[in-house]
Design a protein around this motif. Structure first.
Motif, mmCIF file in Angstrom:
data_model
loop_
_atom_site.group_PDB
_atom_site.id
_atom_site.type_symbol
_atom_site.label_atom_id
_atom_site.label_comp_id
_atom_site.label_asym_id
_atom_site.label_seq_id
_atom_site.Cartn_x
_atom_site.Cartn_y
_atom_site.Cartn_z
ATOM 1 N N VAL A 1 0.220 7.790 10.649
ATOM 2 C CA VAL A 1 -0.498 8.246 9.486
ATOM 3 C C VAL A 1 0.173 7.434 8.143
ATOM 4 O O VAL A 1 -0.081 6.463 7.272
ATOM 5 N N ALA A 2 1.524 7.874 8.287
ATOM 6 C CA ALA A 2 2.061 8.104 6.615
ATOM 7 C C ALA A 2 2.485 6.298 6.395
ATOM 8 O O ALA A 2 2.268 5.801 5.670
ATOM 9 N N GLN A 3 3.069 6.023 7.260
ATOM 10 C CA GLN A 3 3.941 4.314 7.293
ATOM 11 C C GLN A 3 2.315 3.159 6.671
ATOM 12 O O GLN A 3 2.333 2.217 6.277
ATOM 13 N N THR A 4 1.355 3.862 7.463
ATOM 14 C CA THR A 4 -0.479 2.817 7.880
ATOM 15 C C THR A 4 -0.318 3.113 6.398
ATOM 16 O O THR A 4 -0.363 1.536 5.722
ATOM 17 N N GLY A 5 -0.457 4.100 5.852
ATOM 18 C CA GLY A 5 -0.878 3.741 4.619
ATOM 19 C C GLY A 5 0.104 3.874 3.428
ATOM 20 O O GLY A 5 -0.422 2.377 2.406
ATOM 21 N N VAL A 6 1.291 3.908 3.483
ATOM 22 C CA VAL A 6 2.064 2.976 2.553
ATOM 23 C C VAL A 6 2.606 1.826 2.534
ATOM 24 O O VAL A 6 2.153 0.477 1.415
ATOM 25 N N GLN A 7 2.292 0.791 3.794
ATOM 26 C CA GLN A 7 2.316 -0.559 4.091
ATOM 27 C C GLN A 7 1.205 -0.390 3.183
ATOM 28 O O GLN A 7 1.388 -2.367 2.485
ATOM 29 N N ILE A 8 0.249 -0.554 3.825
ATOM 30 C CA ILE A 8 -1.374 -1.482 2.396
ATOM 31 C C ILE A 8 -0.909 -1.308 1.298
ATOM 32 O O ILE A 8 -1.321 -2.438 1.031
ATOM 33 N N LEU A 9 -1.029 0.239 0.868
ATOM 34 C CA LEU A 9 -0.687 0.382 -0.814
ATOM 35 C C LEU A 9 0.383 -0.768 -1.164
ATOM 36 O O LEU A 9 0.339 -1.184 -2.094
ATOM 37 N N PHE A 10 1.672 -0.874 -0.566
ATOM 38 C CA PHE A 10 2.634 -1.516 -0.884
ATOM 39 C C PHE A 10 2.549 -2.703 -0.966
ATOM 40 O O PHE A 10 2.765 -4.095 -1.677
ATOM 41 N N GLY A 11 1.827 -3.825 0.086
ATOM 42 C CA GLY A 11 1.185 -5.132 0.501
ATOM 43 C C GLY A 11 0.153 -4.889 -1.216
ATOM 44 O O GLY A 11 0.873 -6.829 -1.382
ATOM 45 N N PHE A 12 -0.680 -4.275 -1.276
ATOM 46 C CA PHE A 12 -1.389 -4.619 -2.267
ATOM 47 C C PHE A 12 -0.605 -4.881 -3.302
ATOM 48 O O PHE A 12 -1.124 -5.259 -4.366
ATOM 49 N N LEU A 13 0.411 -3.756 -3.436
ATOM 50 C CA LEU A 13 0.741 -3.509 -4.964
ATOM 51 C C LEU A 13 1.775 -5.199 -4.812
ATOM 52 O O LEU A 13 2.158 -5.408 -6.108
ATOM 53 N N LEU A 14 2.616 -6.096 -4.285
ATOM 54 C CA LEU A 14 3.428 -7.654 -3.831
ATOM 55 C C LEU A 14 1.798 -8.266 -4.718
ATOM 56 O O LEU A 14 2.490 -8.547 -5.297
#
Length: 180
Positions: A36-49
């Motif tokens: 659950v946490a991985q999915t959220g942070v990876q999506i956020l990180f992708g957008f940030l990049l």
């Protein structure tokens, strides 16, 4: 910590399972939580990049650029901490040390959650600074951070304390079976 420890400082009660079975169960629980946490942070990180490649990014001031860089770094280290349990499992698999791997993976997950809090705070700070008019954004950021801290840490720790302190009342357990 010993292999009977649940990470909260006490042994599991009311379960008839071997140490290996307990470690397998805890590992499965941990991996489900991390997903659950991985999915959220990876999506956020992708957008940030992608933000650095937008036209609006060039219009940001020095402070906003600094907040952005901090947010990207936090997103990166958060991703590292929350992916670490997968690495632990893969590298330690078959070594017959799953209880130890579970303890370390659990610790890294908690670190990942703290870093996720920092990442979310930093991202929210940047977005609200850029998107909102007036000086109310610090209050909004503070309120959301307080909400995260309450939901992610304070409430679970309070419940843990209420249900692990000797002689503590347990009002959420339901009515006492000895009373009618």
């Amino acid at each position: 910590m010993n292999e009977d420890d649940d990470g909260a400082g006490r042994a599991d009660e009311g379960r008839d399972e071997t140490a290996e079975g307990r470690a397998d169960r805890k590992w499965g629980d941990l991996i489900q939580e991390v997903r659950v946490a991985q999915t959220g942070v990876q999506i956020l990180f992708g957008f940030l990049l992608t933000v650095a490649f937008t036209p609006v990014f060039r219009e940001l001031g020095r402070v906003d650029h600094a907040i952005y860089v901090c947010t990207v770094v936090l997103g990166s280290v958060t991703t590292g901490a929350l992916v670490a349990p997968v690495s632990f499992h893969r590298i330690l698999s078959g070594r017959h040390i799953k209880p130890t791997a579970v303890v370390w993976a659990s610790r890294l997950t908690v670190v990942g959650l703290v870093l996720l809090l920092a990442t979310m705070t930093s991202a929210l700070l940047l977005v609200l600074r850029v998107a909102s008019q007036g000086g109310h954004w610090p209050w909004l950021v503070a309120a959301v951070v307080a909400w995260y801290v309450l939901c992610w840490f304070a409430l679970p720790l309070w419940v843990r304390h209420r249900h692990t302190t000797p002689g503590a009342r347990r009002p959420l357990d339901g009515p006492d079976k000895n009373t009618s």
